[in-house]
Scaffold this motif. Structure first.
Motif, PDB file in Angstrom:
ATOM      1  N   UNK A  56       0.819  -1.213   0.000  1.00  0.00           N
ATOM      2  CA  UNK A  56       0.000   0.000   0.000  1.00  0.00           C
ATOM      3  C   UNK A  56       0.854   1.265   0.000  1.00  0.00           C
ATOM      4  N   UNK A  57       2.002   1.202   0.659  1.00  0.00           N
ATOM      5  CA  UNK A  57       2.799   2.415   0.854  1.00  0.00           C
ATOM      6  C   UNK A  57       3.796   2.691  -0.265  1.00  0.00           C
ATOM      7  N   UNK A  58       4.215   1.673  -0.987  1.00  0.00           N
ATOM      8  CA  UNK A  58       5.263   1.847  -2.003  1.00  0.00           C
ATOM      9  C   UNK A  58       4.941   2.965  -2.999  1.00  0.00           C
ATOM     10  N   UNK A  59       3.700   3.059  -3.535  1.00  0.00           N
ATOM     11  CA  UNK A  59       3.421   4.152  -4.492  1.00  0.00           C
ATOM     12  C   UNK A  59       3.553   5.543  -3.858  1.00  0.00           C
ATOM     13  N   UNK A  60       3.173   5.669  -2.581  1.00  0.00           N
ATOM     14  CA  UNK A  60       3.243   6.974  -1.915  1.00  0.00           C
ATOM     15  C   UNK A  60       4.693   7.405  -1.672  1.00  0.00           C
ATOM     16  N   UNK A  61       5.565   6.431  -1.439  1.00  0.00           N
ATOM     17  CA  UNK A  61       6.974   6.753  -1.167  1.00  0.00           C
ATOM     18  C   UNK A  61       7.682   7.307  -2.395  1.00  0.00           C
ATOM     19  N   UNK A  99       3.687   6.833   9.531  1.00  0.00           N
ATOM     20  CA  UNK A  99       5.106   6.670   9.884  1.00  0.00           C
ATOM     21  C   UNK A  99       5.862   5.975   8.755  1.00  0.00           C
ATOM     22  N   UNK A 100       5.231   4.929   8.177  1.00  0.00           N
ATOM     23  CA  UNK A 100       5.868   4.114   7.146  1.00  0.00           C
ATOM     24  C   UNK A 100       6.061   4.822   5.816  1.00  0.00           C
ATOM     25  N   UNK A 101       5.486   6.021   5.664  1.00  0.00           N
ATOM     26  CA  UNK A 101       5.769   6.805   4.456  1.00  0.00           C
ATOM     27  C   UNK A 101       7.221   7.273   4.438  1.00  0.00           C
ATOM     28  N   UNK A 102       7.853   7.324   5.633  1.00  0.00           N
ATOM     29  CA  UNK A 102       9.204   7.898   5.736  1.00  0.00           C
ATOM     30  C   UNK A 102      10.231   6.981   6.399  1.00  0.00           C
ATOM     31  N   UNK A 103       9.780   6.084   7.255  1.00  0.00           N
ATOM     32  CA  UNK A 103      10.706   5.129   7.878  1.00  0.00           C
ATOM     33  C   UNK A 103      10.059   3.752   7.794  1.00  0.00           C
ATOM     34  N   UNK A 104      10.824   2.785   7.269  1.00  0.00           N
ATOM     35  CA  UNK A 104      10.179   1.504   6.994  1.00  0.00           C
ATOM     36  C   UNK A 104      11.217   0.405   6.756  1.00  0.00           C
ATOM     37  N   UNK A 105      10.752  -0.834   6.878  1.00  0.00           N
ATOM     38  CA  UNK A 105      11.533  -2.009   6.486  1.00  0.00           C
ATOM     39  C   UNK A 105      11.202  -2.349   5.035  1.00  0.00           C
ATOM     40  N   UNK A 106      12.201  -2.795   4.306  1.00  0.00           N
ATOM     41  CA  UNK A 106      11.949  -3.284   2.957  1.00  0.00           C
ATOM     42  C   UNK A 106      12.897  -4.438   2.658  1.00  0.00           C
TER      43      UNK A 106
END
Length: 245
Positions: A56-61, A99-106
């Protein structure tokens, strides 16, 4: 911590077929897997969960910073509304998304790495000092405000939730908020509460005192700003004697 669904699969398995090193020594790939597992387990719950929000977050990043920040604020606004309705479980997910828009595990190849986009700019801001503020610097300062607020609320949700949120998770989230904004009174208060619930009375009292001092400083600054504003308004007002002949 959270059980790790399919960690072996996410990390690419053990390589298989290689056996051990000559003489019965350990397989280096297996050692790497063990080290990756320990590293993963050291991450706080809210950071681990960003891996499961990745789709869900990948496109926003990939969006420009302003658009990414606006999306993160939208996640946070949704979370704030859920907190108002005492729906802490769903609120927690929305705060993690912000939070995950800017700090995250991948996942990169067979490893899981942490990306912390805000940290680089935070360090640069500290190096430059307060005098050099440009547009991107201001936006990244907004990101830090958002991260600190989300982490503080992640702590609050873990303290209040009846769904298995833990006081340890709350403590870790509040501590991370204080790394972003040292001396942040709400984060100190939440960490104090997490300590108290874990019967860490000494730490609870220390954080509560720090929270009170931080809140008093904020109040003093607000009163000072208010007084200065009143002074400026008074200086700008026309003198009643100016129009007299």
């Amino acid at each position: 911590g959270m059980p790790m669904p399919g960690m072996e699969g996410m990390l690419g398995g053990g390589g298989g077929g290689g056996g051990g090193m000559p003489g019965g020594g350990p397989d280096m790939e297996q050692l790497e897997m063990v080290m990756e597992r320990f590293l993963w387990q050291s991450y706080p719950q809210h950071l681990q969960n960003t891996l499961f929000h990745a789709e869900k977050l990948a496109p926003h990043r990939k969006k420009p910073l302003r658009a990414r920040l606006d999306q993160a604020f939208a996640f946070k606004a949704a979370a704030d509304e859920l907190v108002e309705r005492a729906n802490y479980r769903d609120a927690l997910v929305q705060y993690e998304m912000a939070y995950g828009c800017f700090k995250f595990c991948e996942k990169q190849d067979r490893k899981i790495v942490v990306r912390d986009d805000a940290k680089t700019f935070r360090e640069l801001r500290h190096e430059r000092g307060p005098g050099e503020v440009d547009g991107p610097t201001r936006l990244w300062a907004e990101v830090d405000e958002l991260l600190c607020s989300c982490l503080t609320m992640i702590a609050a949700c873990n303290i209040n939730a009846k769904f298995g949120g833990t006081y340890e998770n709350a403590e870790k989230a509040a501590s991370e908020a204080l790394e972003v904004r040292p001396g942040h009174a709400p984060a100190l208060y939440r960490r104090s509460e997490a300590h108290r619930r874990q019967d860490n009375d000494g730490d609870a009292v220390a954080d509560a005192r720090s929270a009170l001092r931080a809140a008093e400083l904020v109040l003093a600054r607000l009163l000072q700003d208010r007084a200065q504003l009143r002074g400026l308004r008074g200086a700008a007002a026309p003198s009643p004697d100016l129009d007299r002949p």
